[in-house]
Design a protein around this motif. Structure first.
Motif, short mmCIF file in Angstrom:
data_model
loop_
_atom_site.label_atom_id
_atom_site.label_comp_id
_atom_site.label_asym_id
_atom_site.label_seq_id
_atom_site.Cartn_x
_atom_site.Cartn_y
_atom_site.Cartn_z
N GLY A 10 7.67 46.20 -20.94
CA GLY A 10 8.82 45.94 -21.77
C GLY A 10 10.11 46.14 -21.02
N LEU A 11 11.19 46.20 -21.79
CA LEU A 11 12.52 46.38 -21.23
C LEU A 11 12.96 47.82 -21.41
N VAL A 12 13.42 48.43 -20.35
CA VAL A 12 13.87 49.81 -20.42
C VAL A 12 15.09 49.98 -19.53
N GLN A 13 15.95 50.90 -19.89
CA GLN A 13 17.13 51.18 -19.07
C GLN A 13 16.75 52.04 -17.88
N GLY A 15 16.36 54.96 -15.52
CA GLY A 15 16.20 56.37 -15.87
C GLY A 15 15.19 56.60 -16.98
N GLY A 16 14.79 55.53 -17.64
CA GLY A 16 13.85 55.65 -18.73
C GLY A 16 12.40 55.71 -18.28
N SER A 17 11.51 55.69 -19.26
CA SER A 17 10.08 55.82 -18.99
C SER A 17 9.29 54.73 -19.72
N LEU A 18 8.17 54.41 -19.14
CA LEU A 18 7.21 53.51 -19.77
C LEU A 18 5.81 54.00 -19.43
N ARG A 19 4.90 53.72 -20.33
CA ARG A 19 3.49 54.03 -20.09
C ARG A 19 2.70 52.74 -20.22
N LEU A 20 2.10 52.34 -19.13
CA LEU A 20 1.26 51.16 -19.12
C LEU A 20 -0.19 51.56 -19.33
N SER A 21 -0.90 50.74 -20.05
CA SER A 21 -2.32 50.99 -20.28
C SER A 21 -3.11 49.75 -19.93
N CYS A 22 -4.32 49.99 -19.50
CA CYS A 22 -5.23 48.90 -19.16
C CYS A 22 -6.60 49.26 -19.72
N ALA A 23 -7.15 48.35 -20.50
CA ALA A 23 -8.46 48.58 -21.09
C ALA A 23 -9.46 47.57 -20.53
N ALA A 24 -10.57 48.08 -20.08
CA ALA A 24 -11.63 47.22 -19.57
C ALA A 24 -12.66 47.00 -20.66
N SER A 25 -13.15 45.79 -20.72
CA SER A 25 -14.22 45.47 -21.67
C SER A 25 -15.28 44.65 -20.96
N SER A 106 -17.35 42.82 -7.58
CA SER A 106 -16.19 41.94 -7.56
C SER A 106 -14.94 42.72 -7.92
N GLU A 107 -13.82 42.14 -7.56
CA GLU A 107 -12.52 42.72 -7.89
C GLU A 107 -11.99 41.96 -9.10
N VAL A 108 -11.60 42.71 -10.10
CA VAL A 108 -11.14 42.10 -11.35
C VAL A 108 -9.67 42.41 -11.55
N TRP A 109 -8.93 41.41 -12.02
CA TRP A 109 -7.50 41.55 -12.28
C TRP A 109 -7.20 41.26 -13.74
N GLY A 110 -6.22 41.99 -14.26
CA GLY A 110 -5.71 41.66 -15.57
C GLY A 110 -4.67 40.56 -15.47
N GLN A 111 -4.14 40.15 -16.61
CA GLN A 111 -3.17 39.05 -16.66
C GLN A 111 -1.77 39.52 -16.29
N GLY A 112 -1.53 40.80 -16.37
CA GLY A 112 -0.22 41.33 -16.01
C GLY A 112 0.64 41.63 -17.22
N THR A 113 1.52 42.59 -17.05
CA THR A 113 2.49 42.93 -18.08
C THR A 113 3.84 43.12 -17.41
N LEU A 114 4.87 42.54 -18.01
CA LEU A 114 6.19 42.55 -17.39
C LEU A 114 6.95 43.84 -17.71
N VAL A 115 7.48 44.43 -16.67
CA VAL A 115 8.35 45.60 -16.79
C VAL A 115 9.72 45.19 -16.26
N THR A 116 10.72 45.35 -17.11
CA THR A 116 12.10 45.04 -16.72
C THR A 116 12.96 46.28 -16.88
N VAL A 117 13.60 46.69 -15.81
CA VAL A 117 14.45 47.87 -15.83
C VAL A 117 15.89 47.42 -15.64
N SER A 118 16.69 47.66 -16.64
CA SER A 118 18.08 47.25 -16.57
C SER A 118 18.95 48.37 -16.00
N SER A 119 19.99 47.97 -15.30
CA SER A 119 20.88 48.97 -14.67
C SER A 119 21.99 49.39 -15.61
#
Length: 119
Positions: A10-13, A15-25, A106-119
């Motif tokens: 997501g979008l964060v200023q 100095g802020g924080s984010l927690r990314l999660s990845c679930a395998a199925s 094999s090596e597996v990749w997720g689709q990705g999640t966008l992190v945007t840090v604004s100044s």
């Protein structure tokens, strides 16, 4: 076959924080190392952090002290806690897993999640 789904971007200023999660199925013999990579526009994909099945971690120098990777083997999840975020952390973050099947690995990749840090 194992699939990875990321969440938490997501979008964060700055100095802020984010927690990314990845679930395998899916079904696999084992999921060994898991990690987070990121790719900024015009840049190559780079390792952010990785963790072995036994909990040994590895961090990119650019995020050491600001990022913590953790995993829950039973739940087949991996998390990335990011603090003190900087604009240069802006990127698409990808979850990665080294998966072993009875027929091979094999090596597996997720689709990705966008992190945007604004100044």
């Amino acid at each position: 076959q194992v699939k990875l789904v990321e969440s938490g971007g997501g979008l964060v200023q700055a100095g802020g924080s984010l927690r990314l999660s990845c679930a395998a199925s899916g079904i696999a013999y084992s999921i060994n190392a898991m990690g987070w990579y990121r790719q900024a526009p015009g840049q190559q994909r780079e390792l952010v952090a990785a963790i072995t099945r036994g909990g040994i971690t590895n961090y990119a120098d650019s995020v050491k002290g600001r990022v913590t990777i953790s995993r829950d083997n039973a739940k087949m999840t991996v998390h990335l806690q990011m603090n003190s975020l900087k604009p240069e952390d802006t990127a698409v973050y990808y979850c990665n897993a080294d998966v072993k099947y009875l027929t091979g690995g094999s090596e597996v990749w997720g689709q990705g999640t966008l992190v945007t840090v604004s100044s």
